[in-house]
Design a protein around this motif. Sequence first.
Motif, mmCIF file in Angstrom:
data_model
loop_
_atom_site.group_PDB
_atom_site.id
_atom_site.type_symbol
_atom_site.label_atom_id
_atom_site.label_comp_id
_atom_site.label_asym_id
_atom_site.label_seq_id
_atom_site.Cartn_x
_atom_site.Cartn_y
_atom_site.Cartn_z
ATOM 1 N N LEU A 53 -2.848 0.383 -4.057
ATOM 2 C CA LEU A 53 -2.307 -0.941 -3.754
ATOM 3 C C LEU A 53 -1.650 -1.489 -5.012
ATOM 4 O O LEU A 53 -2.242 -1.466 -6.090
ATOM 5 N N ARG A 54 -0.433 -1.963 -4.834
ATOM 6 C CA ARG A 54 0.296 -2.492 -5.982
ATOM 7 C C ARG A 54 1.104 -3.690 -5.545
ATOM 8 O O ARG A 54 1.681 -3.750 -4.522
ATOM 9 N N ASP A 81 6.292 2.992 -6.882
ATOM 10 C CA ASP A 81 7.178 1.844 -7.104
ATOM 11 C C ASP A 81 7.716 1.817 -8.540
ATOM 12 O O ASP A 81 7.720 0.783 -9.196
ATOM 13 N N GLY A 82 8.127 2.997 -9.027
ATOM 14 C CA GLY A 82 8.725 3.086 -10.354
ATOM 15 C C GLY A 82 7.751 3.189 -11.512
ATOM 16 O O GLY A 82 8.158 3.237 -12.669
ATOM 17 N N LEU A 83 6.448 3.233 -11.223
ATOM 18 C CA LEU A 83 5.429 3.335 -12.268
ATOM 19 C C LEU A 83 4.614 4.603 -12.072
ATOM 20 O O LEU A 83 4.163 4.877 -10.956
ATOM 21 N N GLU A 84 4.436 5.369 -13.145
ATOM 22 C CA GLU A 84 3.623 6.577 -13.057
ATOM 23 C C GLU A 84 2.153 6.177 -13.101
ATOM 24 O O GLU A 84 1.712 5.455 -13.999
ATOM 25 N N ASN A 110 -0.398 5.624 -16.056
ATOM 26 C CA ASN A 110 -0.360 6.815 -16.901
ATOM 27 C C ASN A 110 0.335 6.471 -18.214
ATOM 28 O O ASN A 110 1.374 7.032 -18.564
ATOM 29 N N TYR A 111 -0.247 5.505 -18.922
ATOM 30 C CA TYR A 111 0.378 4.990 -20.129
ATOM 31 C C TYR A 111 -0.709 4.465 -21.059
ATOM 32 O O TYR A 111 -1.420 3.525 -20.707
ATOM 33 N N ARG A 118 0.853 -1.188 0.000
ATOM 34 C CA ARG A 118 0.000 0.000 0.000
ATOM 35 C C ARG A 118 0.888 1.237 0.000
ATOM 36 O O ARG A 118 1.770 1.372 0.837
ATOM 37 N N TYR A 119 0.635 2.140 -0.971
ATOM 38 C CA TYR A 119 1.420 3.365 -1.114
ATOM 39 C C TYR A 119 0.520 4.576 -0.891
ATOM 40 O O TYR A 119 -0.510 4.716 -1.554
#
Length: 118
Positions: free
Chosen positions: A117-118, A25-28, A43-44, A4-5
């Motif tokens: 959550l990732r 965690d390195g992903l936008e 965001n892709y 959880r971020y």
Amino acid sequence: MTTRYRVAGTDDFTDDSDRIICEVDGLEIGVFYVDGEYYALANYCVHQGAPLCEGQVTGEMAVDDNWEWQYDHDPCVVTCPWHEWKFDLETGVNISDERYVTPTFETEVEDGAVYVLR
């Protein structure tokens, strides 16, 4: 394992249909606040890599039972700013072609903070 971020406070979203783009965690990821709900997606754009979450958030036009056009707030979609591909905020599915899906993430709200959550 899911982590959880914390991405923002609930008060960081200034109005309905607001968004915050952040790195998790390195992903936008774009976190959207629409009609009292929080949604998160990568965001892709899967079409050509555009910053999808910078696009306009809207509903869509639909034909009712009387064959008349009406604006429908569901599904709520984000439109890619480069080529106008539209993705459902909740599912990440392209509304014109279900083969194309952008990743979505679960969100949680606790004590005035928004988490992805990732």
